[in-house]
Design an enzyme around this catalytic site. Structure first.
Site, short mmCIF file in Angstrom:
data_model
loop_
_atom_site.label_atom_id
_atom_site.label_comp_id
_atom_site.label_asym_id
_atom_site.label_seq_id
_atom_site.Cartn_x
_atom_site.Cartn_y
_atom_site.Cartn_z
N ASN A 84 0.85 -1.19 0.00
CA ASN A 84 0.00 0.00 0.00
C ASN A 84 0.89 1.24 0.00
O ASN A 84 2.05 1.17 0.40
CB ASN A 84 -0.86 0.00 1.27
CG ASN A 84 -1.78 1.21 1.35
OD1 ASN A 84 -2.41 1.59 0.36
ND2 ASN A 84 -1.85 1.83 2.52
N HIS B 274 0.92 5.28 1.40
CA HIS B 274 0.24 6.18 2.34
C HIS B 274 0.89 7.56 2.24
O HIS B 274 2.11 7.66 2.20
CB HIS B 274 0.36 5.63 3.77
CG HIS B 274 -0.45 6.41 4.75
ND1 HIS B 274 -1.81 6.27 4.86
CD2 HIS B 274 -0.10 7.38 5.62
CE1 HIS B 274 -2.26 7.11 5.78
NE2 HIS B 274 -1.24 7.79 6.26
N SER C 211 4.94 6.91 2.29
CA SER C 211 5.37 5.61 2.81
C SER C 211 4.77 4.51 1.96
O SER C 211 3.56 4.53 1.67
CB SER C 211 4.89 5.40 4.25
OG SER C 211 5.36 6.42 5.10
N ASP D 90 -2.53 0.53 7.80
CA ASP D 90 -1.25 1.26 7.73
C ASP D 90 -0.18 0.77 8.70
O ASP D 90 0.70 1.54 9.09
CB ASP D 90 -1.48 2.78 7.96
CG ASP D 90 -2.50 3.35 7.00
OD1 ASP D 90 -2.50 2.95 5.83
OD2 ASP D 90 -3.30 4.19 7.42
C1 GAR Z 1 -2.82 8.74 -2.64
O1 GAR Z 1 -2.24 9.98 -2.28
C2 GAR Z 1 -2.55 7.71 -1.58
O2 GAR Z 1 -1.34 7.89 -0.90
C3 GAR Z 1 -3.71 7.92 -0.66
O3 GAR Z 1 -4.79 8.15 -1.50
C4 GAR Z 1 -4.34 8.86 -2.65
C5 GAR Z 1 -4.97 8.23 -3.87
O4 GAR Z 1 -4.75 9.04 -4.99
N1 GAR Z 1 -3.92 6.78 0.19
C6 GAR Z 1 -4.33 6.89 1.44
O5 GAR Z 1 -4.58 7.95 1.97
C7 GAR Z 1 -4.46 5.56 2.16
N2 GAR Z 1 -4.71 5.75 3.54
P1 GAR Z 1 -5.07 8.50 -6.45
O6 GAR Z 1 -6.47 7.89 -6.40
O7 GAR Z 1 -5.02 9.71 -7.32
O8 GAR Z 1 -4.03 7.48 -6.78
#
Ligand code: GAR
Length: 203
Positions: free
Chosen positions: A102, A104, A136, A145
């Site tokens: 994943n 984060h 991360s 996470d």
């Molecule tokens: C990303 O920034 C990712 O790090 C975050 O969601 C976004 C998705 O963007 N993930 C989290 O916050 C997980 N807890 P995207 O849909 O444009 O790839």
């Protein structure tokens, strides 16, 4: 051929970068994009890039083997979460142990956990008066996470930064590093299919 599945709940800009990263590679491909959200823009991005999509609901994900079986039948070796909001159920964690990662948008173990998603994370980082933040990439386990961290990249928070300005820099870093880390880990899997695939082939 090594096959990747991507789970995403929203926009899917990371999913798109990962799909594009592998389009010119002959030995690794993104074979499937899965979402819990029928309206997620990631489904459009995947379809435009000719990647099959699969949408499931809570019942299917947690109370049946359907998603597990689709991953197995597609021959998926490696699973990438990219903005995916639900915990991964045990049947999939067991089937792809050490092969689910994943990303984060903060420096774990800080600012993670249930509900910590997108701009909420950046808001919390600013409110806490942090001097730096970053991205991360970590292995996925049964908690939000908390799996082992594989890769981090940090940068300084500037005076006047907002959740939006931080999100922009985070996305740039994610788009640069996530495809590269995915490729390295998939290449480290070495030869042979995944364990589930092996079981299927014996049937
Ligand atoms: C990303 O920034 C990712 O790090 C975050 O969601 C976004 C998705 O963007 N993930 C989290 O916050 C997980 N807890 P995207 O849909 O444009 O790839």
């Amino acid at each position: 051929m090594k096959r990747i599945a991507i789970f995403a709940s929203g926009s899917g800009s990371n999913a798109q970068k990962i799909i594009e990263h592998f389009t010119d590679k002959s030995d690794i491909e993104v074979s499937l994009v899965l979402s819990n959200n029928n309206d997620a823009y990631v489904l459009e991005r995947a379809s435009t890039l000719n990647v099959p999509v699969y949408v499931f609901d809570r019942q299917i994900f947690y109370k049946s083997n359907q998603v597990h079986d689709i991953l197995r039948d597609t021959g998926v070796d490696f699973i990438v979460l990219a903005g995916f909001l639900w915990l991964v159920p045990n049947n999939i964690l067991r089937g792809w142990q050490g092969r689910i990662i994943n990303i984060h948008p903060a420096l774990l173990p800080k600012f993670g956990g249930k509900g910590m998603y997108g701009d909420k994370v950046h808001q919390a980082v600013i409110e806490a008066g942090e001097k730096e933040t970053g991205i991360s990439i970590h292995y996925v386990n049964e908690k939000y996470d908390e799996g082992e961290i594989i890769f981090q990249y940090r940068f300084n928070i500037l005076a006047g930064d907002t959740p939006e300005s931080i999100a922009e820099r985070i996305h740039q870093l994610e788009h640069k590093h996530y495809p590269e880390v995915v490729e390295r880990l998939v290449r480290e899997l070495g030869g042979g299919g995944n364990r589930e695939q092996g079981i299927r082939n014996k049937e």
